[in-house]
Scaffold this motif. Structure first.
Motif, mmCIF file in Angstrom:
data_model
loop_
_atom_site.group_PDB
_atom_site.id
_atom_site.type_symbol
_atom_site.label_atom_id
_atom_site.label_comp_id
_atom_site.label_asym_id
_atom_site.label_seq_id
_atom_site.Cartn_x
_atom_site.Cartn_y
_atom_site.Cartn_z
ATOM 1 N N ALA A 1 -39.930 -24.716 69.330
ATOM 2 C CA ALA A 1 -40.391 -25.436 68.140
ATOM 3 C C ALA A 1 -40.652 -24.427 67.025
ATOM 4 C CB ALA A 1 -41.666 -26.207 68.453
ATOM 5 N N VAL A 2 -40.089 -24.696 65.844
ATOM 6 C CA VAL A 2 -40.225 -23.785 64.703
ATOM 7 C C VAL A 2 -41.226 -24.382 63.714
ATOM 8 C CG1 VAL A 2 -39.017 -22.520 62.900
ATOM 9 C CG2 VAL A 2 -37.831 -23.072 65.043
ATOM 10 N N LYS A 3 -42.337 -23.704 63.540
ATOM 11 C CA LYS A 3 -43.442 -24.238 62.740
ATOM 12 C C LYS A 3 -43.077 -24.403 61.268
ATOM 13 C CE LYS A 3 -46.613 -21.801 65.850
ATOM 14 N NZ LYS A 3 -47.600 -20.695 65.961
ATOM 15 N N THR A 4 -42.238 -23.521 60.746
ATOM 16 C CA THR A 4 -41.929 -23.548 59.310
ATOM 17 C C THR A 4 -40.931 -24.638 58.930
ATOM 18 O OG1 THR A 4 -40.304 -21.809 59.751
ATOM 19 C CG2 THR A 4 -42.453 -21.124 58.902
ATOM 20 N N THR A 5 -40.123 -25.091 59.887
ATOM 21 C CA THR A 5 -39.116 -26.115 59.585
ATOM 22 C C THR A 5 -39.428 -27.466 60.219
ATOM 23 O OG1 THR A 5 -37.760 -25.511 61.506
ATOM 24 C CG2 THR A 5 -37.312 -24.358 59.425
ATOM 25 N N GLY A 6 -40.312 -27.462 61.229
ATOM 26 C CA GLY A 6 -40.628 -28.706 61.918
ATOM 27 C C GLY A 6 -39.517 -29.177 62.838
#
Length: 207
Positions: free
Chosen positions: A40-45
Protein backbone atom coordinates in the motif's frame (compact mmCIF):
# COMPACT_ATOMS: atom_id res chain seq x y z
CA UNK A 1 17.67 -34.10 3.19
CA UNK A 2 13.90 -33.85 3.08
CA UNK A 3 12.32 -30.86 1.39
CA UNK A 4 9.85 -28.79 3.38
CA UNK A 5 6.38 -29.59 2.10
CA UNK A 6 3.13 -27.65 2.39
CA UNK A 7 0.72 -28.80 5.09
CA UNK A 8 -1.99 -29.06 2.44
CA UNK A 9 -0.95 -30.25 -1.04
CA UNK A 10 -1.22 -27.45 -3.56
CA UNK A 11 -1.15 -24.71 -0.92
CA UNK A 12 1.87 -22.47 -0.17
CA UNK A 13 3.67 -22.73 3.15
CA UNK A 14 3.11 -19.56 5.23
CA UNK A 15 6.32 -17.58 5.58
CA UNK A 16 6.94 -14.93 8.22
CA UNK A 17 8.44 -11.94 6.44
CA UNK A 18 9.81 -8.77 8.02
CA UNK A 19 9.16 -5.30 6.61
CA UNK A 20 12.64 -5.29 5.04
CA UNK A 21 12.06 -8.76 3.55
CA UNK A 22 8.88 -7.53 1.89
CA UNK A 23 10.55 -4.35 0.66
CA UNK A 24 13.33 -6.39 -0.97
CA UNK A 25 10.68 -8.56 -2.65
CA UNK A 26 8.90 -5.47 -3.99
CA UNK A 27 12.14 -3.99 -5.33
CA UNK A 28 12.85 -7.30 -7.09
CA UNK A 29 9.26 -7.48 -8.46
CA UNK A 30 9.21 -11.08 -7.24
CA UNK A 31 5.98 -12.64 -8.52
CA UNK A 32 6.44 -15.72 -6.34
CA UNK A 33 5.08 -13.68 -3.40
CA UNK A 34 1.96 -12.41 -5.15
CA UNK A 35 -1.03 -13.31 -3.01
CA UNK A 36 0.97 -13.40 0.23
CA UNK A 37 0.77 -9.65 0.86
CA UNK A 38 0.07 -6.35 -0.90
CA UNK A 39 1.99 -3.09 -0.99
CA UNK A 40 0.00 0.00 0.00
CA UNK A 41 1.41 3.38 -1.06
CA UNK A 42 0.43 6.16 1.34
CA UNK A 43 1.06 9.03 -1.09
CA UNK A 44 -1.11 7.66 -3.91
CA UNK A 45 -3.70 5.63 -2.01
CA UNK A 46 -3.04 2.62 -4.25
CA UNK A 47 -2.18 -0.97 -3.35
CA UNK A 48 -0.23 -3.35 -5.60
CA UNK A 49 1.04 -6.88 -6.00
CA UNK A 50 4.68 -7.44 -4.92
CA UNK A 51 5.47 -8.05 -8.61
CA UNK A 52 4.05 -4.73 -9.84
CA UNK A 53 6.35 -3.06 -12.39
CA UNK A 54 5.17 0.48 -11.69
CA UNK A 55 7.67 3.06 -10.47
CA UNK A 56 8.72 2.24 -6.91
CA UNK A 57 7.63 4.58 -4.12
CA UNK A 58 9.91 5.73 -1.34
CA UNK A 59 10.28 3.13 1.38
CA UNK A 60 8.95 5.53 4.02
CA UNK A 61 5.67 5.85 2.09
CA UNK A 62 4.95 2.11 2.01
CA UNK A 63 2.79 -0.08 4.24
CA UNK A 64 2.34 -3.82 3.83
CA UNK A 65 -0.98 -5.56 4.33
CA UNK A 66 -1.90 -9.23 4.31
CA UNK A 67 -4.93 -9.08 2.01
CA UNK A 68 -6.69 -6.95 -0.59
CA UNK A 69 -9.64 -6.59 1.78
CA UNK A 70 -7.42 -5.15 4.51
CA UNK A 71 -5.99 -2.60 2.09
CA UNK A 72 -9.41 -1.57 0.81
CA UNK A 73 -10.80 -1.23 4.33
CA UNK A 74 -7.91 1.14 5.04
CA UNK A 75 -9.00 3.28 2.08
CA UNK A 76 -6.61 2.09 -0.64
CA UNK A 77 -7.72 1.26 -4.20
CA UNK A 78 -6.34 -1.43 -6.51
CA UNK A 79 -3.54 -0.60 -8.94
CA UNK A 80 -4.81 -0.52 -12.53
CA UNK A 81 -1.51 -1.85 -13.85
CA UNK A 82 -0.96 -5.02 -11.79
CA UNK A 83 -4.65 -5.54 -10.85
CA UNK A 84 -4.15 -7.23 -7.48
CA UNK A 85 -7.91 -7.76 -7.12
CA UNK A 86 -7.97 -10.05 -10.19
CA UNK A 87 -7.30 -13.69 -9.38
CA UNK A 88 -4.58 -15.37 -11.39
CA UNK A 89 -5.14 -18.52 -13.37
CA UNK A 90 -4.13 -21.70 -11.50
CA UNK A 91 -1.27 -22.28 -13.95
CA UNK A 92 0.20 -18.86 -13.18
CA UNK A 93 -0.07 -19.45 -9.44
CA UNK A 94 1.66 -22.81 -9.83
CA UNK A 95 4.48 -21.30 -11.90
CA UNK A 96 4.88 -18.54 -9.32
CA UNK A 97 5.30 -21.07 -6.51
CA UNK A 98 7.80 -23.12 -8.50
CA UNK A 99 9.86 -20.02 -9.32
CA UNK A 100 9.87 -19.04 -5.67
CA UNK A 101 11.10 -22.49 -4.65
CA UNK A 102 13.82 -22.54 -7.32
CA UNK A 103 14.99 -19.06 -6.34
CA UNK A 104 15.19 -19.95 -2.66
CA UNK A 105 16.98 -23.27 -3.22
CA UNK A 106 19.05 -22.55 -6.35
CA UNK A 107 22.31 -23.50 -4.60
CA UNK A 108 21.09 -27.01 -3.87
CA UNK A 109 21.16 -30.06 -6.08
CA UNK A 110 17.54 -30.23 -7.21
CA UNK A 111 15.68 -32.88 -9.15
CA UNK A 112 12.27 -32.54 -10.74
CA UNK A 113 10.92 -34.96 -8.15
CA UNK A 114 12.01 -32.59 -5.35
CA UNK A 115 9.75 -29.94 -6.85
CA UNK A 116 6.94 -32.42 -7.34
CA UNK A 117 7.16 -33.54 -3.70
CA UNK A 118 7.14 -29.93 -2.49
CA UNK A 119 4.20 -28.86 -4.64
CA UNK A 120 2.27 -32.09 -4.16
CA UNK A 121 1.68 -33.30 -7.73
CA UNK A 122 3.26 -35.63 -10.27
CA UNK A 123 6.56 -34.60 -11.82
CA UNK A 124 5.16 -35.03 -15.34
CA UNK A 125 2.15 -32.79 -14.72
CA UNK A 126 4.23 -30.16 -12.90
CA UNK A 127 6.77 -29.90 -15.72
CA UNK A 128 4.05 -29.74 -18.35
CA UNK A 129 2.13 -26.97 -16.58
CA UNK A 130 5.27 -24.94 -15.86
CA UNK A 131 6.45 -25.11 -19.47
CA UNK A 132 3.04 -24.05 -20.78
CA UNK A 133 3.23 -20.92 -18.61
CA UNK A 134 6.92 -19.97 -18.90
CA UNK A 135 8.05 -21.72 -22.13
CA UNK A 136 10.84 -23.29 -20.06
CA UNK A 137 11.18 -26.52 -18.12
CA UNK A 138 11.96 -26.12 -14.40
CA UNK A 139 15.48 -27.37 -15.11
CA UNK A 140 16.01 -24.79 -17.86
CA UNK A 141 14.62 -22.02 -15.64
CA UNK A 142 16.94 -23.03 -12.80
CA UNK A 143 19.95 -22.95 -15.11
CA UNK A 144 18.96 -19.51 -16.39
CA UNK A 145 18.54 -18.32 -12.79
CA UNK A 146 21.99 -19.60 -11.82
CA UNK A 147 23.63 -17.95 -14.83
CA UNK A 148 22.00 -14.63 -13.93
CA UNK A 149 23.41 -14.85 -10.42
CA UNK A 150 26.82 -15.83 -11.81
CA UNK A 151 26.82 -12.74 -14.03
CA UNK A 152 26.16 -10.53 -11.02
CA UNK A 153 29.02 -12.12 -9.07
CA UNK A 154 31.40 -11.82 -12.01
CA UNK A 155 30.58 -8.14 -12.36
CA UNK A 156 30.46 -7.14 -8.70
CA UNK A 157 32.90 -9.41 -6.82
CA UNK A 158 36.44 -10.74 -7.00
CA UNK A 159 35.37 -14.36 -6.53
CA UNK A 160 37.15 -16.83 -8.81
CA UNK A 161 35.26 -18.64 -11.53
CA UNK A 162 35.44 -21.83 -9.50
CA UNK A 163 34.04 -20.13 -6.40
CA UNK A 164 31.20 -18.63 -8.44
CA UNK A 165 30.48 -21.99 -10.04
CA UNK A 166 29.70 -23.60 -6.69
CA UNK A 167 28.22 -20.47 -5.12
CA UNK A 168 25.38 -20.34 -7.64
CA UNK A 169 24.65 -24.06 -7.52
CA UNK A 170 26.53 -25.77 -10.35
CA UNK A 171 27.97 -29.15 -9.44
CA UNK A 172 31.07 -29.01 -11.65
CA UNK A 173 33.17 -26.39 -13.49
CA UNK A 174 32.53 -28.07 -16.85
CA UNK A 175 28.75 -27.80 -16.50
CA UNK A 176 29.14 -24.17 -15.40
CA UNK A 177 31.31 -23.19 -18.37
CA UNK A 178 29.06 -24.96 -20.87
CA UNK A 179 25.89 -23.39 -19.48
CA UNK A 180 27.46 -19.93 -19.25
CA UNK A 181 28.70 -20.02 -22.85
CA UNK A 182 25.32 -21.24 -24.06
CA UNK A 183 23.42 -18.42 -22.35
CA UNK A 184 25.88 -15.54 -22.64
CA UNK A 185 27.70 -16.51 -25.86
CA UNK A 186 31.06 -15.97 -24.17
CA UNK A 187 33.23 -17.44 -21.41
CA UNK A 188 32.95 -16.19 -17.80
CA UNK A 189 36.38 -14.53 -18.02
CA UNK A 190 35.43 -12.67 -21.17
CA UNK A 191 32.18 -11.51 -19.58
CA UNK A 192 34.02 -10.20 -16.51
CA UNK A 193 36.56 -8.31 -18.60
CA UNK A 194 33.81 -6.78 -20.72
CA UNK A 195 31.96 -5.57 -17.64
CA UNK A 196 35.14 -4.10 -16.19
CA UNK A 197 35.84 -2.20 -19.40
CA UNK A 198 32.33 -0.77 -19.29
CA UNK A 199 32.74 0.35 -15.68
CA UNK A 200 34.92 3.45 -16.24
CA UNK A 201 32.80 4.51 -19.22
CA UNK A 202 29.63 4.36 -17.16
CA UNK A 203 31.29 6.27 -14.33
CA UNK A 204 32.35 9.00 -16.78
CA UNK A 205 28.84 9.23 -18.19
CA UNK A 206 27.30 9.49 -14.73
CA UNK A 207 29.84 12.05 -13.58
Amino acid sequence: MMMRQPSNPGQPVPVQLSFDDKWAIVIACDASYDGQFVTAVKTTGIYCRPSCRSRKPKKVNVAFMETNEQAEQAGYRACKRCQPEVERAPQEELASRIIGFLTEHHKRKLALQDLADYIGMSAYYLERQFKQTTSLTPRAYLEKLRIGKACALLADTELTHLEICYEVGFRSPSSFYKAFSRHMLCAPGEYRERRRRLGPERSAENG
